[in-house]
Write an enzyme that holds these catalytic residues in place. Structure first.
Site, PDB file in Angstrom:
ATOM      1  N   LYS A 138      -9.691  -4.952   6.052  1.00  6.91           N
ATOM      2  CA  LYS A 138      -8.836  -5.594   5.026  1.00  6.91           C
ATOM      3  C   LYS A 138      -7.576  -6.144   5.708  1.00  6.91           C
ATOM      4  CE  LYS A 138      -5.972  -2.979   2.414  1.00  6.91           C
ATOM      5  NZ  LYS A 138      -4.551  -3.431   2.457  1.00  6.91           N
ATOM      6  N   ASN A 139      -6.933  -5.333   6.529  1.00  2.35           N
ATOM      7  CA  ASN A 139      -5.631  -5.703   7.082  1.00  2.35           C
ATOM      8  C   ASN A 139      -5.695  -6.725   8.215  1.00  2.35           C
ATOM      9  OD1 ASN A 139      -4.552  -4.119   5.132  1.00  2.35           O
ATOM     10  ND2 ASN A 139      -3.992  -2.425   6.483  1.00  2.35           N
ATOM     11  N   CYS A 168       6.306  -1.656  -4.383  1.00  2.00           N
ATOM     12  CA  CYS A 168       4.940  -1.367  -4.831  1.00  2.00           C
ATOM     13  C   CYS A 168       4.802   0.144  -4.883  1.00  2.00           C
ATOM     14  CB  CYS A 168       3.937  -1.989  -3.872  1.00  2.00           C
ATOM     15  SG  CYS A 168       3.872  -1.100  -2.346  1.00  2.00           S
ATOM     16  N   ARG A 182       9.557  -1.693   0.150  1.00  4.44           N
ATOM     17  CA  ARG A 182       8.889  -2.731   0.956  1.00  4.44           C
ATOM     18  C   ARG A 182       9.653  -4.061   0.943  1.00  4.44           C
ATOM     19  NH1 ARG A 182       2.558  -2.091   0.436  1.00  4.44           N
ATOM     20  NH2 ARG A 182       2.641  -2.938   2.554  1.00  4.44           N
ATOM     21  N   PRO A 183      10.864  -4.045   1.444  1.00  2.00           N
ATOM     22  CA  PRO A 183      11.662  -5.278   1.506  1.00  2.00           C
ATOM     23  C   PRO A 183      11.029  -6.312   2.448  1.00  2.00           C
ATOM     24  CG  PRO A 183      12.689  -3.534   2.775  1.00  2.00           C
ATOM     25  CD  PRO A 183      11.540  -2.905   2.052  1.00  2.00           C
ATOM     26  N   ILE A 184      11.521  -7.541   2.397  1.00  2.86           N
ATOM     27  CA  ILE A 184      11.017  -8.576   3.323  1.00  2.86           C
ATOM     28  C   ILE A 184      12.170  -9.173   4.139  1.00  2.86           C
ATOM     29  CG2 ILE A 184       8.956  -9.184   1.973  1.00  2.86           C
ATOM     30  CD1 ILE A 184      10.566 -11.640   0.944  1.00  2.86           C
ATOM     31  N   ASP A 185      13.238  -8.387   4.315  1.00  2.00           N
ATOM     32  CA  ASP A 185      14.410  -8.891   5.052  1.00  2.00           C
ATOM     33  C   ASP A 185      14.054  -9.311   6.483  1.00  2.00           C
ATOM     34  OD1 ASP A 185      13.955  -6.021   5.155  1.00  2.00           O
ATOM     35  OD2 ASP A 185      15.658  -5.939   6.528  1.00  2.00           O
ATOM     36  N   ASP A 218      -1.354   4.819   6.991  1.00  2.00           N
ATOM     37  CA  ASP A 218      -2.419   4.603   5.994  1.00  2.00           C
ATOM     38  C   ASP A 218      -3.407   5.758   5.945  1.00  2.00           C
ATOM     39  OD1 ASP A 218      -2.638   0.997   6.496  1.00  2.00           O
ATOM     40  OD2 ASP A 218      -1.195   2.274   5.458  1.00  2.00           O
ATOM     41  N   ARG A 239      -9.256  -2.138  -4.313  1.00  2.00           N
ATOM     42  CA  ARG A 239      -8.522  -3.175  -3.575  1.00  2.00           C
ATOM     43  C   ARG A 239      -8.888  -3.172  -2.094  1.00  2.00           C
ATOM     44  NH1 ARG A 239      -2.271  -3.701  -4.982  1.00  2.00           N
ATOM     45  NH2 ARG A 239      -2.600  -5.181  -3.312  1.00  2.00           N
TER      46      ARG A 239
END
Ligand code: EPZ
Length: 422
Positions: free
Chosen positions: A22-23, A116, A121-124, A304, A396
């Site tokens: 998946k990843n 989530c 889970r920032p995107i800085d 994970d 998912r």
């Protein structure tokens, strides 16, 4: 909503073939935008997250054709550069499209993905990378618009070896003018898969899998066919299911060198493991020994696998200490395990697990993808029946999960809106 009904007390025995990663699939699907042509992918897992990625591609003007064992993507007519908010919110990893859109079309609009089930889970780090590469970023009411005239290669030092930020940096820099060097890059094997397909398209990337990645921008990328690597977390999940039930398993189509920390930890619990070319054979002991784990960026123990491995330790002999160093909210599954009789105390980043002889079936709720998979494993090992709802989380990331488990000794029924599927 769908649920699993699991009859417990089962021993897992047999062999299972691992699906594509998946990843690795998610960034590779986004990368198909870069050649503005055709990308043929083999071994893409048919799971909710890849289906979502294809939905987004189609919204952007891409074409996706599913054949028996391959997916053909045509991005020659991409004409939209805004990722739909409802899809962004459903799957935060769709932020990976931003790097590809910027890399090829120098523009992208998306909504702030937000947190989530496992943390903020920032995107800085993603945004800092974009700015460093000369991209203008404007934010209003949760929407972010990025654009630039020309992307010029730069030196990018990541504050943290973020997988997504490393992948986005590579996608933006592939067609940039000049050289980009990423230091403190994430070293996950999925990033090597991304480098491999991009180089096959004609990119010039070196160093994936190490903490320094060098990208020399090229002017054009060509059509490509590519076979996605196997899913190392799915492989680890099946090893743990066999370990927890005192069973034995042969995992086929796996790259064992991608999960060495997990293999070493399973051996510490008393499992006997034999590695052949792309196969792992494991015989579990009657009862596992307690061990301690600390999650770390690759090549450390993967976050994970934290919930899945911790769950196997709930019935080990002795006390285990788990430390989750990557995400601040990745113990939500623990409350559900406690309903099954597990003895676990959480103190900040640490979970203290006192091994008991057995778990008991209960009604539980999946809280996230890997936590949900851990509950399935607990239900297979527990005495009695377990009902798990919210299993959409699990669908998912695991292809044919219940079918693969039932083929090796489990007894799982999938019930969709009250109708027993099998
Ligand atoms: C990838 O997520 C994986 N997802 C995750 O797998 C995995 O848990 C994670 O890497 C770590 O290995 C995919 O590849 C699709 P990160 P990603 O950026 O890229 C912080 C699964 O179960 N951070 O390496 O989102 C972040 O909050 C999923 O398959 C920032 O602070 O992970 C976290 O604490 C779950 N700012 C840490 O870095 C940023 O800009 C690691 O995140 C980005 C990240």
């Amino acid at each position: 909503m769908s649920e699993y009904i699991i009859k417990g007390g089962r021993k897992i025995e047999g062999e299972v073939k691992i699906s594509g990663s998946k990843n690795a699939s998610l960034p590779i699907i986004a990368a198909s935008i870069l050649n503005q042509g055709t990308t043929t992918l083999y071994n893409v897992p048919d799971i909710h997250d890849t289906q979502m990625m294809f939905e987004i591609l189609k919204k952007l003007g891409g074409k996706v054709t599913k054949k028996k064992n391959k997916i053909i993507i045509d991005t020659s007519k991409i004409s939209e550069y805004e990722i739909p908010e409802e899809l962004m919110r459903q799957m935060r990893s769709s932020v990976i499209f931003v790097g590809a859109l910027l890399g090829k079309h120098s523009k992208a609009t998306f909504s702030y993905p937000g947190g989530c089930d496992i943390g903020a889970r920032p995107i800085d780090l993603h945004l800092k990378t974009f700015e460093k590469l000369g991209i203008n970023i404007s934010k209003n009411y949760g929407n972010i618009t990025c654009n630039c005239d020309k992307i010029i290669g730069e030196k990018i030092d990541l504050d943290f070896p973020s997988v997504g930020a490393t992948e986005n940096a590579i996608l933006v820099a592939c067609l940039a003018k000049g050289e980009t060097i990423i230091t403190n890059a994430a070293k996950e094997p999925e990033i090597i898969d991304l480098q491999n397909i991009l180089n096959k398209m004609g990119a010039n990337i070196k160093g994936a899998g190490t903490d320094t990645i060098q990208i020399n921008g090229v002017t054009k990328l060509k059509d490509v066919s590519y076979n996605i690597m196997p899913d190392r977390i799915e492989a680890g999940t099946f090893l743990c299911v066999a370990a927890m039930t005192g069973g034995n398993i042969t995992i086929k189509e796996v790259e064992a060198n991608n999960i060495t920390p997990l293999i070493h930890k399973l051996e510490e619990t008393g499992c006997k493991i034999e590695i052949q070319k792309n196969e792992i054979k494991m015989q579990a002991p009657k009862r596992l020994k307690a061990v301690d784990i600390k999650t770390m960026p690759y090549p450390g123990f993967p976050t994970d696998m934290q919930s899945i491995f911790a769950t196997t330790l709930t019935i080990a002999k002795g006390t285990s200490i788990i430390t989750e160093n990557l995400f601040e909210n990745r113990y939500k599954y623990v409350q559900e395990l406690i309903r099954m009789g597990a003895k676990i105390d959480i103190e900040g980043k640490t979970a203290i697990i006192k091994g008991i002889k057995k778990l008991y079936g209960a009604n539980v709720t999946a809280t996230d993808l890997r936590g949900g998979a851990a509950l399935v494993m607990a239900g297979i090992a527990a005495k009695g029946e377990t009902k798990i709802n919210n299993i959409e989380y699990i669908l998912r990331g695991y292809e044919k999960f219940e079918q693969k488990l039932n083929n090796i000794g489990a007894n799982i029924k999938l019930v969709k809106n009250g109708i027993n599927i099998f």
